[in-house]
Every structure is written in structure tokens, then in C-alpha cells.
Write a protein that holds these residues in place. Structure first.
Motif, mmCIF file in Angstrom:
data_model
loop_
_atom_site.group_PDB
_atom_site.id
_atom_site.type_symbol
_atom_site.label_atom_id
_atom_site.label_comp_id
_atom_site.label_asym_id
_atom_site.label_seq_id
_atom_site.Cartn_x
_atom_site.Cartn_y
_atom_site.Cartn_z
ATOM 1 N N UNK A 173 45.706 42.713 43.595
ATOM 2 C CA UNK A 173 44.807 43.550 42.788
ATOM 3 C C UNK A 173 43.462 43.797 43.364
ATOM 4 N N UNK A 174 42.784 42.644 43.811
ATOM 5 C CA UNK A 174 41.775 42.665 44.317
ATOM 6 C C UNK A 174 41.293 43.396 45.426
ATOM 7 N N UNK A 175 42.353 43.547 46.114
ATOM 8 C CA UNK A 175 42.340 44.260 47.687
ATOM 9 C C UNK A 175 42.135 45.832 47.110
ATOM 10 N N UNK A 176 42.734 46.344 45.882
ATOM 11 C CA UNK A 176 42.546 47.604 45.721
ATOM 12 C C UNK A 176 41.715 47.890 44.377
ATOM 13 N N UNK A 177 40.756 47.205 44.159
ATOM 14 C CA UNK A 177 40.033 47.326 42.946
ATOM 15 C C UNK A 177 39.476 48.634 42.573
ATOM 16 N N UNK A 178 38.587 49.138 43.888
ATOM 17 C CA UNK A 178 37.999 50.333 43.478
ATOM 18 C C UNK A 178 38.860 51.537 43.150
ATOM 19 N N UNK A 179 39.841 51.474 44.037
ATOM 20 C CA UNK A 179 40.934 52.786 43.938
ATOM 21 C C UNK A 179 41.692 52.557 42.634
ATOM 22 N N UNK A 180 41.941 51.581 42.182
ATOM 23 C CA UNK A 180 42.533 51.400 40.740
ATOM 24 C C UNK A 180 41.771 51.760 39.661
ATOM 25 N N UNK A 181 40.563 51.229 39.530
ATOM 26 C CA UNK A 181 39.613 51.612 38.779
ATOM 27 C C UNK A 181 39.365 53.070 38.695
ATOM 28 N N UNK A 182 39.469 53.711 40.043
ATOM 29 C CA UNK A 182 39.148 55.029 39.859
ATOM 30 C C UNK A 182 40.240 55.909 39.448
ATOM 31 N N UNK A 183 41.413 55.575 39.846
ATOM 32 C CA UNK A 183 42.731 56.248 39.447
ATOM 33 C C UNK A 183 43.239 56.018 38.191
ATOM 34 N N UNK A 184 42.839 54.841 37.683
ATOM 35 C CA UNK A 184 43.395 54.715 36.384
ATOM 36 C C UNK A 184 42.083 54.760 35.176
ATOM 37 N N UNK A 185 41.020 55.282 35.654
ATOM 38 C CA UNK A 185 39.655 55.579 35.021
ATOM 39 C C UNK A 185 39.541 54.040 34.194
ATOM 40 N N UNK A 186 39.230 53.050 34.786
ATOM 41 C CA UNK A 186 38.823 51.866 34.200
ATOM 42 C C UNK A 186 37.338 51.177 34.276
ATOM 43 N N UNK A 187 36.989 50.662 33.501
ATOM 44 C CA UNK A 187 35.788 49.993 33.350
ATOM 45 C C UNK A 187 36.193 48.757 34.010
#
Length: 181
Positions: A31-45
Motif C-alpha cells: 500500500x505504501x508504494x501507491x499512497x498518493x494515487x490511492x489517496x487521490x483515487x479514493x479521496x482519502x485523508x
């Protein structure tokens, strides 16, 4: 195994368990490898991402250690590992299609459940299928193989994903397919 000779079948069973341990350790850390894209795609804090990436996974993983041992003792190594692999692969594929935080969290919980069997199955395979005089060597080798999961989930995966444009959804779908294999 009570004699001191390595058997092909025992080595094969241990190898399958070791590969599953590598796989679940990879799932735990990727998960850490994709932190920024995951946060952006799923609209996460940041807080939601931390819950999704590690907290919920490790909470389920930790809670399940004793029940996983009981399940393995009752239904055996083969069936337990099969159930664990099905949970991890289904959750990984489901995670790749998640568009909501609830679905993503649910998939990570299922991954944590399945992953909780990894190390215990590995230890059981060493105990049951390897000569006891080699137990420490195989446990150490098992831990080394498992540690390759986070190593591969960090630098090498990031190096491949960046230039090729592979996103987290594709990677988790591939992880689901790899788990089936």
C-alpha cells in the motif's frame, strides 16, 4: 517427518507455504508504494489511508493469530492454506475494483484475515514436513523469503510502475491473479 532426510514432497509443501508467506507479506506492505494515487483515487485523508493501509489489516491479522492456529489444527494445513489464499486473492481483486472507502476497508480486512494464516502454516510445514535437525535453518530461510515481500513491494515495484504507468488497480488485480496461481 521423523527421519533426518529431506524429502521432495516436504520441500514442495514447505515451498508453497513459503511462497504464500512472501505473497501475504507483499500484500501487507504494498500500500505504501501507491499512497498518493490511492489517496487521490479514493479521496482519502491521511488518517483514512493509515487505517486502510496498515491499521485495519494488522488488527485483523493480529486478532486472527490464535484462531488461525486452531483452524489449522482442526482442518489441516492444506485446507487452511487454500482458504487463506482464496481470501487474499479475492480481497486483492476486489480491492482493485473498489471505488469507496467502505469496500476498500472490507477488502483489506479480508486480506488481513487470509494473511494471518501465512506464517503459522509455514511453521507447521517446517514442523511436519522437514527433518527436525534442519528446523532452524528452514525457519530462518522462511523468514528471509517472507522479507522479500516488502523488499519487492517497495523499490522494485515502484521502479517498474513509474515508467510503465502501472497503477494500483492493475497491480492489485495482478496480485489477485498471482495468488490464484
Amino acid at each position: 517427518m521423523h527421519d533426518n532426510q529431506l524429502k521432495i514432497k516436504g520441500f514442495f509443501i514447505w515451498g508453497i507455504c513459503a511462497l504464500f508467506f512472501l505473497y501475504e507479506f507483499f500484500l501487507r506492505t504494498v500500500m505504501g508504494t501507491y499512497q498518493h494515487s490511492l489517496m487521490q483515487d479514493l479521496d482519502l485523508t491521511s488518517f483514512q489511508f493509515s487505517l486502510l493501509s496498515t491499521t485495519i489489516f494488522l488488527l485483523i491479522y493480529g486478532i486472527m493469530q490464535i484462531p488461525a492456529g486452531i483452524i489449522i489444527d482442526n482442518i489441516g494445513l492444506k485446507k487452511s492454506l487454500l482458504i487463506a489464499a482464496i481470501c487474499c486473492t479475492t480481497a486483492s481483486a476486489g480491492f482493485s475494483y473498489s471505488h469507496s472507502y467502505f469496500i476498500a476497508i472490507s477488502c483489506r480486512m479480508l486480506m488481513g484475515f487470509g494473511a494471518s494464516f501465512g506464517f503459522i502454516c509455514l511453521l507447521i510445514s517446517v514442523h511436519d514436513w522437514m527433518p527436525h535437525k534442519y528446523s532452524a535453518i528452514f525457519i530462518g530461510l522462511s523468514q528471509f523469503i517472507g522479507t522479500l515481500g516488502p523488499i519487492l513491494a517497495a523499490g522494485p515495484l515502484d521502479s517498474i510502475s513509474g515508467p510503465t504507468g502501472l497503477n494500483w488497480r492493475f497491480i492489485f488485480l495482478c496480485l489477485g491473479v498471482i495468488g490464484v496461481i
